[in-house]
Enzyme design. Sequence first.
Site, short mmCIF file in Angstrom:
data_model
loop_
_atom_site.label_atom_id
_atom_site.label_comp_id
_atom_site.label_asym_id
_atom_site.label_seq_id
_atom_site.Cartn_x
_atom_site.Cartn_y
_atom_site.Cartn_z
CB SER A 43 -0.89 0.01 1.25
OG SER A 43 -1.51 1.27 1.45
CE1 TYR B 67 -4.08 -2.72 5.27
CE2 TYR B 67 -3.34 -0.51 4.75
CZ TYR B 67 -3.85 -1.72 4.34
OH TYR B 67 -4.13 -1.92 3.01
#
Length: 329
Positions: A142, A155
């Site tokens: 990401s 995350y």
Amino acid sequence: MRLRDHVVVVTGASSGIGRATAEAFARKGCAVVLAARREEALEAAARECARHRGARTLVVPTDTTDVKAVEDLARRAVEEFGRIDVWVNNAAVNAFGRFEDVPLEDFRKVLDVNVMGYVYGARAALPVMREQGTGTLINVSSIVGAVAQPYSHPYGMSKHAVRGLGSSLRQQLRVEGVKDIHVCTVLPATIDTPHFQQAANYTGRKVVAMPPVYTPERVARAIVGLVRSPRREVVVGPAGRALVRQSRMAPALAERATARQTDKSHLAHDEEAPATHGALHVPAQGEGAVHGGWGGRRRTAMRRTAVAAALAGAAVTAGRRMARNPVAS
């Protein structure tokens, strides 16, 4: 080997990027092995894939935090189709909250799925690819693997780890002289998937997709493109590419900008939300979906229209200037 002859394993294939990726490969006629926790959603995704000419599918319900289950996934793929040409590590979960407020069991779950799940996938896929002599391992990270965000600490940690895993694996293959096994990392910007609705949330505010939002199909096309032309890393979404560039040139500025933007537009200011584990420990029910309802397709079309209008306006302005100031021949 032609792309349509490839055997592709996709984890997290029940929704979002994974589901869009599975269908993108099926559209090319590949054999697709779909893995995730939700069998009902996998079966629905497999039916969509099977509509494409030449596509073959295999559904293998898999909890990627279970190393034995991931090993069985690789074994089933080889038993059914004889090889594994592409393995896409995509299954991921998220937990939002102040660092002190996220329960440790949720923190650990995010790291187990997003890091150890990828480790298990790589350890299952690479021996098969070594035996074949070819293969492509694709890890979905990401842009928060380049610039972390507040409120999603586990995350961000996990996505940095995914980039590190890809880098170290590429280096290992290089020093071993392995040329035809590729390890690629994908860094998507904000994508229109059910990811945000399914995340654990301890912020007290509703989590929303932080604009600009791009479609899962855009990421899927990038992943298919990596099989045709492998690259170390690819960032999906112009906003993501801009942020990654900024993080390299001015990391402190990128951190400040990301902090402001996250607090401003990633958490709703006018809608409260109860504390929830989301789908971390118990998967969401139903047949799953590619999109999350955040308007990625519509917003992408609007951005393209705006860019086209701007280019057309610039062309008209340039034409008027040339008419006023003709160049003598």
